[in-house]
Write a protein that holds these residues in place. Structure first.
Motif, mmCIF file in Angstrom:
data_model
loop_
_atom_site.group_PDB
_atom_site.id
_atom_site.type_symbol
_atom_site.label_atom_id
_atom_site.label_comp_id
_atom_site.label_asym_id
_atom_site.label_seq_id
_atom_site.Cartn_x
_atom_site.Cartn_y
_atom_site.Cartn_z
ATOM 1 N N ARG A 121 0.675 -1.166 0.055
ATOM 2 C CA ARG A 121 -0.036 -0.051 -0.077
ATOM 3 C C ARG A 121 0.691 1.405 0.053
ATOM 4 O O ARG A 121 2.010 1.124 0.487
ATOM 5 C CB ARG A 121 -1.001 0.065 0.959
ATOM 6 N N ASP A 141 -5.588 3.501 1.073
ATOM 7 C CA ASP A 141 -4.652 3.584 -0.020
ATOM 8 C C ASP A 141 -4.435 2.277 -0.517
ATOM 9 O O ASP A 141 -3.188 2.071 -1.270
ATOM 10 C CB ASP A 141 -3.364 4.001 0.535
ATOM 11 N N TYR A 179 -9.928 3.132 -0.796
ATOM 12 C CA TYR A 179 -9.203 4.396 -1.221
ATOM 13 C C TYR A 179 -10.119 5.789 -1.148
ATOM 14 O O TYR A 179 -11.344 5.580 -1.057
ATOM 15 C CB TYR A 179 -8.700 4.020 -2.588
#
Length: 287
Positions: free
Chosen positions: A6, A54, A60
């Motif tokens: 990530r 993320d 996200y």
């Protein structure tokens, strides 16, 4: 930590959204009434959920409006409704999530986190999604990696804060060194985004990341990051709870099972392009 690959979040933010329904007497929530579904949480009537936004397509921030979106976000939103709770998403760096749930700063972590035997020493997991770590490269080099031993002696970028890092170390030993091939040249980074940068800039010829990320990337830029070779590991993602939080854990497990049984889980996964991960929810399924 997905443990997964990530990008690092830049700050710890709190984002509260009334995405669920407040409990009200007599309303139907899943297979039970809202009055029956009350559970003890950090904040009464609210499910506080830690995540690191993320990791597309799981969680996200939408580039167009910075709105929190993703498969896990949709799953938790539906789950909170069935529990008769509002939801408070607390955004954190991925490596802070375990500490947050262990110290009761969040009720649950729902952030593409792999269930591992080591993590089970301090946390309980409800496994809800079957994931896998995949090697990938650039379109120009895809033809160079047709068998697993092609990775031996090759520079491979991977986030060191994910479980893909030890998985790659294991791959290097068993597939390469034990078979008389040179070890993988592991290029450790602090995030999946940094690993991709190593690949893009030619400092690594391969990288390892979650198959979910690659689904998203290839939807944005078809063919840019082709998957190659066999999966480096296959582990379930689990919703993480502090040890001893049995009441909430059991309520969540029951509702996740109901979401699988009535097709809701499959529909949400299909929307995110990750229906391959559908599985029966189970507590601490990794042995």
């Amino acid at each position: 930590m997905k443990m997964r690959s990530r990008a690092a979040a830049t700050a710890v933010l709190a984002l509260t959204a009334a995405l669920g329904l407040s409990a009200c007497s007599g309303a139907i929530v899943g297979n039970q009434t809202a009055a029956d579904s009350k559970v003890k949480t950090i904040q009464s009537g609210v499910l506080t959920v830690g995540l690191s936004p993320d990791f597309p397509p799981m969680e996200y921030l939408n580039p167009s409006d910075d709105k929190l979106v993703g498969v896990d976000v949709d799953l938790v939103t539906e789950l909170s409704k069935r529990l008769g709770l509002k939801v408070n998403f607390v955004q954190q760096k991925f490596d802070q999530l375990i500490s947050s749930v262990r110290t009761n700063r969040v009720d649950i972590v729902f952030s593409g986190m792999s269930d591992t035997v080591d993590r089970q020493k301090t946390l309980d997991f409800i496994d809800y999604f079957n994931s896998q770590g995949r090697f990938y490269t650039t379109a120009a080099h895809a033809k160079d990696f047709t068998k697993d031993t092609d990775a031996c002696g090759t520079s491979v970028a991977v986030s060191s804060v994910t479980d893909y890092y030890p998985a790659l170390q294991h791959f290097s030993k068993t597939v390469c060194v034990d078979a008389g091939h040179p070890a993988v040249n592991i290029v450790a980074t602090d995030s999946g985004a940094a690993a991709r940068l190593q690949l893009d800039q030619g400092r690594a010829l391969l990288a390892v990341q979650g198959a979910e990320n690659l689904v998203y990337f290839n939807k944005q830029s078809p063919g840019k990051y082709p998957e190659v070779l066999s999966p480096v590991n296959q582990t379930p993602y689990g919703a993480a709870f502090a040890k001893g939080n049995t009441a909430l854990e059991n309520k969540v497990l029951a509702q996740l099972k109901a979401m699988v049984d009535d097709g809701t889980m499959k529909k949400i996964l299909e929307t995110g392009g990750v229906a391959y991960g559908l599985r029966a929810p189970a507590i601490n399924g990794v042995k």
